[in-house]
Write an enzyme that holds these catalytic residues in place. Sequence first.
Site, PDB file in Angstrom:
ATOM      1  N   GLU A  50      46.132  41.232  49.346  1.00  0.00           N
ATOM      2  CA  GLU A  50      46.479  40.994  50.761  1.00  0.00           C
ATOM      3  C   GLU A  50      45.765  39.780  51.349  1.00  0.00           C
ATOM      4  OE1 GLU A  50      45.889  44.321  49.648  1.00  0.00           O
ATOM      5  OE2 GLU A  50      48.079  44.503  49.609  1.00  0.00           O
TER       6      GLU A  50
ATOM      7  N   THR B 129      41.746  48.270  36.510  1.00  0.00           N
ATOM      8  CA  THR B 129      43.166  48.184  36.838  1.00  0.00           C
ATOM      9  C   THR B 129      43.999  47.681  35.665  1.00  0.00           C
ATOM     10  OG1 THR B 129      44.815  47.150  38.254  1.00  0.00           O
ATOM     11  CG2 THR B 129      42.820  45.893  37.875  1.00  0.00           C
TER      12      THR B 129
ATOM     13  N   HIS C 102      46.829  46.422  36.325  1.00  0.00           N
ATOM     14  CA  HIS C 102      47.595  45.283  36.857  1.00  0.00           C
ATOM     15  C   HIS C 102      46.667  44.167  37.355  1.00  0.00           C
ATOM     16  CE1 HIS C 102      47.019  48.088  40.173  1.00  0.00           C
ATOM     17  NE2 HIS C 102      47.419  47.205  41.054  1.00  0.00           N
TER      18      HIS C 102
ATOM     19  N   PHE D  58      38.426  29.906  47.425  1.00  0.00           N
ATOM     20  CA  PHE D  58      38.669  31.073  46.574  1.00  0.00           C
ATOM     21  C   PHE D  58      37.337  31.661  46.124  1.00  0.00           C
ATOM     22  CE2 PHE D  58      39.870  32.896  42.390  1.00  0.00           C
ATOM     23  CZ  PHE D  58      40.904  33.723  42.803  1.00  0.00           C
TER      24      PHE D  58
ATOM     25  N   ARG E 193      27.460  38.115  39.860  1.00  0.00           N
ATOM     26  CA  ARG E 193      27.991  36.967  40.620  1.00  0.00           C
ATOM     27  C   ARG E 193      28.020  37.220  42.129  1.00  0.00           C
ATOM     28  NH1 ARG E 193      29.460  37.322  35.696  1.00  0.00           N
ATOM     29  NH2 ARG E 193      29.977  35.489  34.428  1.00  0.00           N
TER      30      ARG E 193
ATOM     31  N   ALA F 198      36.899  41.034  44.951  1.00  0.00           N
ATOM     32  CA  ALA F 198      36.511  41.254  43.556  1.00  0.00           C
ATOM     33  C   ALA F 198      37.619  42.016  42.840  1.00  0.00           C
ATOM     34  CB  ALA F 198      35.210  42.050  43.500  1.00  0.00           C
ATOM     35  N   VAL F 199      38.157  41.411  41.796  1.00  0.00           N
ATOM     36  CA  VAL F 199      39.156  42.087  40.970  1.00  0.00           C
ATOM     37  C   VAL F 199      38.505  42.299  39.607  1.00  0.00           C
ATOM     38  CG1 VAL F 199      41.548  42.119  40.224  1.00  0.00           C
ATOM     39  CG2 VAL F 199      40.904  40.730  42.196  1.00  0.00           C
TER      40      VAL F 199
ATOM     41  N   ALA G  38      42.473  42.409  47.312  1.00  0.00           N
ATOM     42  CA  ALA G  38      42.591  40.966  47.087  1.00  0.00           C
ATOM     43  C   ALA G  38      44.039  40.485  47.212  1.00  0.00           C
ATOM     44  CB  ALA G  38      42.033  40.607  45.711  1.00  0.00           C
TER      45      ALA G  38
END
Length: 160
Positions: free
Chosen positions: A58, A86, A88, A113, A127, A80-81, A56
């Site tokens: 990039e 993570t 970070h 987005f 989602r 998807a984050v 994401a």
Amino acid sequence: MRTYEGDFDARDLRVAVVVSRFNETISKRLLDGAIDSLLRHGASEDNLSVTWVPGAYELPLAADRVASSGTVDAVVCLGAVIRGETAHFEYVAGGAASGIAEVTLRTGVPVTFGVLTTESSEQAEDRAGGKMGNKGAEAALAAVEMANLLAALPKPDQPI
Ligand code: INI
């Protein structure tokens, strides 16, 4: 009083989708939702493109290149984050969000987005075609609406 709105007619719109490979199972579902939605709203496959990036973070650079090309009416960013995976999360999700916002304002091309930012994989699955719908499809429709809205709005030197 005038009212300006964009409709959801994707016929003749050139739409680029930029999608992140990280969490690919989820991203692929978002991509399927976005493409399905664009085709259902009249887009032609010849006017669609898909660009894959590693993660994401990039998305903004690739979206910037595509939006600056002068060959697309809108860009849809997907990814998807997931916080559980993570340390970070904020940097990746925040970098993607602020970078995409910068690209859309700088280029004047709608860049939407469709990046999930969730606590868990389960929330992301919900989602990406699950019980909470498909955010890829929603981001694609937002791109169509914004492209049509910009076409309907007066040009910069004309009165609103
Ligand atoms: N990228 C994602 O798209 N989602 C994530 O959940 C994620 N995690 O968990 O770290 C992620 N990281 C990679 C990042 O987007 C960049 O590709 C990487 O940092 C190289 O710049």
